[in-house]
Design a protein around this motif. Structure first.
Motif, PDB file in Angstrom:
ATOM      1  N   ILE A   6       0.872  -1.175   0.000  1.00  0.00           N
ATOM      2  CA  ILE A   6       0.000   0.000   0.000  1.00  0.00           C
ATOM      3  C   ILE A   6       0.906   1.221   0.000  1.00  0.00           C
ATOM      4  O   ILE A   6       1.791   1.347   0.856  1.00  0.00           O
ATOM      5  CB  ILE A   6      -0.907   0.029   1.253  1.00  0.00           C
ATOM      6  N   VAL A   7       0.705   2.120  -0.971  1.00  0.00           N
ATOM      7  CA  VAL A   7       1.530   3.324  -1.077  1.00  0.00           C
ATOM      8  C   VAL A   7       0.654   4.547  -1.287  1.00  0.00           C
ATOM      9  O   VAL A   7      -0.405   4.472  -1.910  1.00  0.00           O
ATOM     10  CB  VAL A   7       2.559   3.226  -2.224  1.00  0.00           C
ATOM     11  N   ASP A   8       1.099   5.662  -0.742  1.00  0.00           N
ATOM     12  CA  ASP A   8       0.495   6.960  -1.026  1.00  0.00           C
ATOM     13  C   ASP A   8       1.355   7.611  -2.094  1.00  0.00           C
ATOM     14  O   ASP A   8       2.581   7.710  -1.927  1.00  0.00           O
ATOM     15  CB  ASP A   8       0.463   7.841   0.226  1.00  0.00           C
ATOM     16  N   ILE A   9       0.726   8.027  -3.187  1.00  0.00           N
ATOM     17  CA  ILE A   9       1.469   8.611  -4.299  1.00  0.00           C
ATOM     18  C   ILE A   9       0.880   9.983  -4.620  1.00  0.00           C
ATOM     19  O   ILE A   9      -0.341  10.121  -4.777  1.00  0.00           O
ATOM     20  CB  ILE A   9       1.393   7.718  -5.556  1.00  0.00           C
ATOM     21  N   TYR A  10       1.755  10.966  -4.711  1.00  0.00           N
ATOM     22  CA  TYR A  10       1.366  12.321  -5.079  1.00  0.00           C
ATOM     23  C   TYR A  10       2.352  12.826  -6.123  1.00  0.00           C
ATOM     24  O   TYR A  10       3.455  13.258  -5.787  1.00  0.00           O
ATOM     25  CB  TYR A  10       1.353  13.237  -3.850  1.00  0.00           C
ATOM     26  N   ILE A  11       1.962  12.724  -7.377  1.00  0.00           N
ATOM     27  CA  ILE A  11       2.792  13.168  -8.497  1.00  0.00           C
ATOM     28  C   ILE A  11       1.964  14.145  -9.315  1.00  0.00           C
ATOM     29  O   ILE A  11       0.892  13.790  -9.810  1.00  0.00           O
ATOM     30  CB  ILE A  11       3.227  11.979  -9.381  1.00  0.00           C
ATOM     31  N   SER A  12       2.446  15.363  -9.446  1.00  0.00           N
ATOM     32  CA  SER A  12       1.706  16.378 -10.207  1.00  0.00           C
ATOM     33  C   SER A  12       1.657  15.984 -11.676  1.00  0.00           C
ATOM     34  O   SER A  12       2.449  15.158 -12.150  1.00  0.00           O
ATOM     35  CB  SER A  12       2.385  17.739 -10.073  1.00  0.00           C
ATOM     36  N   ALA A  13       0.739  16.598 -12.413  1.00  0.00           N
ATOM     37  CA  ALA A  13       0.617  16.323 -13.838  1.00  0.00           C
ATOM     38  C   ALA A  13       1.907  16.684 -14.565  1.00  0.00           C
ATOM     39  O   ALA A  13       2.358  15.942 -15.443  1.00  0.00           O
ATOM     40  CB  ALA A  13      -0.567  17.090 -14.418  1.00  0.00           C
ATOM     41  N   GLU A  15       4.991  16.756 -13.324  1.00  0.00           N
ATOM     42  CA  GLU A  15       6.015  15.782 -12.982  1.00  0.00           C
ATOM     43  C   GLU A  15       5.750  14.457 -13.692  1.00  0.00           C
ATOM     44  O   GLU A  15       6.676  13.799 -14.171  1.00  0.00           O
ATOM     45  CB  GLU A  15       6.065  15.568 -11.471  1.00  0.00           C
ATOM     46  N   TYR A  16       4.488  14.060 -13.796  1.00  0.00           N
ATOM     47  CA  TYR A  16       4.168  12.808 -14.471  1.00  0.00           C
ATOM     48  C   TYR A  16       4.590  12.855 -15.932  1.00  0.00           C
ATOM     49  O   TYR A  16       4.969  11.830 -16.508  1.00  0.00           O
ATOM     50  CB  TYR A  16       2.684  12.469 -14.358  1.00  0.00           C
ATOM     51  N   GLN A  17       4.564  14.035 -16.540  1.00  0.00           N
ATOM     52  CA  GLN A  17       4.993  14.171 -17.938  1.00  0.00           C
ATOM     53  C   GLN A  17       6.439  13.696 -18.121  1.00  0.00           C
ATOM     54  O   GLN A  17       6.784  13.151 -19.161  1.00  0.00           O
ATOM     55  CB  GLN A  17       4.841  15.619 -18.412  1.00  0.00           C
ATOM     56  N   ARG A  18       7.291  13.892 -17.122  1.00  0.00           N
ATOM     57  CA  ARG A  18       8.672  13.398 -17.194  1.00  0.00           C
ATOM     58  C   ARG A  18       8.686  11.884 -17.335  1.00  0.00           C
ATOM     59  O   ARG A  18       9.462  11.328 -18.103  1.00  0.00           O
ATOM     60  CB  ARG A  18       9.457  13.800 -15.938  1.00  0.00           C
ATOM     61  N   TYR A  19       7.819  11.225 -16.577  1.00  0.00           N
ATOM     62  CA  TYR A  19       7.727   9.770 -16.665  1.00  0.00           C
ATOM     63  C   TYR A  19       7.194   9.362 -18.035  1.00  0.00           C
ATOM     64  O   TYR A  19       7.695   8.446 -18.666  1.00  0.00           O
ATOM     65  CB  TYR A  19       6.816   9.209 -15.569  1.00  0.00           C
ATOM     66  N   TYR A  20       6.184  10.071 -18.485  1.00  0.00           N
ATOM     67  CA  TYR A  20       5.539   9.743 -19.756  1.00  0.00           C
ATOM     68  C   TYR A  20       6.525   9.891 -20.915  1.00  0.00           C
ATOM     69  O   TYR A  20       6.541   9.082 -21.836  1.00  0.00           O
ATOM     70  CB  TYR A  20       4.318  10.639 -19.956  1.00  0.00           C
ATOM     71  N   ARG A  21       7.358  10.942 -20.860  1.00  0.00           N
ATOM     72  CA  ARG A  21       8.339  11.182 -21.923  1.00  0.00           C
ATOM     73  C   ARG A  21       9.537  10.257 -21.833  1.00  0.00           C
ATOM     74  O   ARG A  21      10.364  10.231 -22.729  1.00  0.00           O
ATOM     75  CB  ARG A  21       8.819  12.630 -21.866  1.00  0.00           C
ATOM     76  N   GLY A  22       9.671   9.557 -20.712  1.00  0.00           N
ATOM     77  CA  GLY A  22      10.755   8.597 -20.584  1.00  0.00           C
ATOM     78  C   GLY A  22      12.003   9.119 -19.901  1.00  0.00           C
ATOM     79  O   GLY A  22      12.985   8.397 -19.778  1.00  0.00           O
ATOM     80  N   SER A  23      11.989  10.371 -19.442  1.00  0.00           N
ATOM     81  CA  SER A  23      13.187  10.883 -18.767  1.00  0.00           C
ATOM     82  C   SER A  23      13.325  10.321 -17.357  1.00  0.00           C
ATOM     83  O   SER A  23      14.390  10.419 -16.753  1.00  0.00           O
ATOM     84  CB  SER A  23      13.180  12.418 -18.741  1.00  0.00           C
ATOM     85  N   ALA A  24      12.269   9.745 -16.839  1.00  0.00           N
ATOM     86  CA  ALA A  24      12.319   9.021 -15.558  1.00  0.00           C
ATOM     87  C   ALA A  24      11.536   7.734 -15.775  1.00  0.00           C
ATOM     88  O   ALA A  24      10.392   7.779 -16.220  1.00  0.00           O
ATOM     89  CB  ALA A  24      11.693   9.854 -14.446  1.00  0.00           C
ATOM     90  N   GLN A  45       0.031   4.467 -15.497  1.00  0.00           N
ATOM     91  CA  GLN A  45      -0.805   4.915 -16.612  1.00  0.00           C
ATOM     92  C   GLN A  45      -2.277   4.630 -16.370  1.00  0.00           C
ATOM     93  O   GLN A  45      -3.138   5.379 -16.807  1.00  0.00           O
ATOM     94  CB  GLN A  45      -0.369   4.262 -17.919  1.00  0.00           C
ATOM     95  N   ARG A  46      -2.564   3.567 -15.662  1.00  0.00           N
ATOM     96  CA  ARG A  46      -3.960   3.176 -15.406  1.00  0.00           C
ATOM     97  C   ARG A  46      -4.654   4.083 -14.404  1.00  0.00           C
ATOM     98  O   ARG A  46      -5.877   4.044 -14.283  1.00  0.00           O
ATOM     99  CB  ARG A  46      -3.995   1.743 -14.890  1.00  0.00           C
ATOM    100  N   VAL A  47      -3.879   4.871 -13.636  1.00  0.00           N
ATOM    101  CA  VAL A  47      -4.481   5.663 -12.562  1.00  0.00           C
ATOM    102  C   VAL A  47      -4.185   7.154 -12.668  1.00  0.00           C
ATOM    103  O   VAL A  47      -4.567   7.928 -11.792  1.00  0.00           O
ATOM    104  CB  VAL A  47      -4.045   5.135 -11.169  1.00  0.00           C
ATOM    105  N   VAL A  48      -3.521   7.594 -13.730  1.00  0.00           N
ATOM    106  CA  VAL A  48      -3.212   9.017 -13.880  1.00  0.00           C
ATOM    107  C   VAL A  48      -4.463   9.788 -14.286  1.00  0.00           C
ATOM    108  O   VAL A  48      -5.277   9.317 -15.069  1.00  0.00           O
ATOM    109  CB  VAL A  48      -2.053   9.242 -14.886  1.00  0.00           C
ATOM    110  N   GLY A  49      -4.638  10.963 -13.703  1.00  0.00           N
ATOM    111  CA  GLY A  49      -5.771  11.828 -14.032  1.00  0.00           C
ATOM    112  C   GLY A  49      -5.278  13.190 -14.485  1.00  0.00           C
ATOM    113  O   GLY A  49      -4.074  13.401 -14.662  1.00  0.00           O
ATOM    114  N   HIS A  50      -6.183  14.137 -14.657  1.00  0.00           N
ATOM    115  CA  HIS A  50      -5.821  15.481 -15.113  1.00  0.00           C
ATOM    116  C   HIS A  50      -4.860  16.179 -14.163  1.00  0.00           C
ATOM    117  O   HIS A  50      -4.043  16.991 -14.591  1.00  0.00           O
ATOM    118  CB  HIS A  50      -7.069  16.346 -15.303  1.00  0.00           C
ATOM    119  N   ASP A  51      -4.956  15.859 -12.872  1.00  0.00           N
ATOM    120  CA  ASP A  51      -4.084  16.497 -11.889  1.00  0.00           C
ATOM    121  C   ASP A  51      -2.876  15.634 -11.534  1.00  0.00           C
ATOM    122  O   ASP A  51      -2.173  15.906 -10.568  1.00  0.00           O
ATOM    123  CB  ASP A  51      -4.867  16.872 -10.633  1.00  0.00           C
ATOM    124  N   GLY A  52      -2.614  14.581 -12.280  1.00  0.00           N
ATOM    125  CA  GLY A  52      -1.483  13.696 -12.019  1.00  0.00           C
ATOM    126  C   GLY A  52      -1.942  12.414 -11.357  1.00  0.00           C
ATOM    127  O   GLY A  52      -3.009  11.891 -11.646  1.00  0.00           O
TER     128      GLY A  52
END
Length: 74
Positions: A6-13, A15-24, A45-52
């Motif tokens: 169980i994890v709490d995750i808070y990644i802004s939209a 910041e998530y773009q870095r993951y999406y682009r592959g830099s992280a 990817q299955r849980v990302v929303g407009h706010d990250g």
């Protein structure tokens, strides 16, 4: 038999773009019992929303450590 963390995750939209682009490529998180886990960013990817990605999640993986599922809790 699956394992679950169980994890709490808070990644802004932004910041998530870095993951999406592959830099992280990996996310590091602390479980509810204090362990540190890391997993491929693609899992989110299955849980990302407009706010990250925000919230508490159950991540299930096999005994071999292979990702099986992610579920938002609450």
């Amino acid at each position: 038999m699956s394992q679950e963390v169980i994890v709490d995750i808070y990644i802004s939209a932004d910041e998530y773009q870095r993951y999406y682009r592959g830099s992280a490529s990996r996310v590091v998180a602390t479980t509810s019992d204090g362990r540190t886990v890391q997993f491929p960013a693609g899992v989110l990817q299955r849980v990302v929303g407009h706010d990250g990605v925000r919230g508490r999640f159950a991540i299930r993986f096999s005994q071999a450590g292979k990702f099986e599922s992610i579920e938002r809790l609450g």
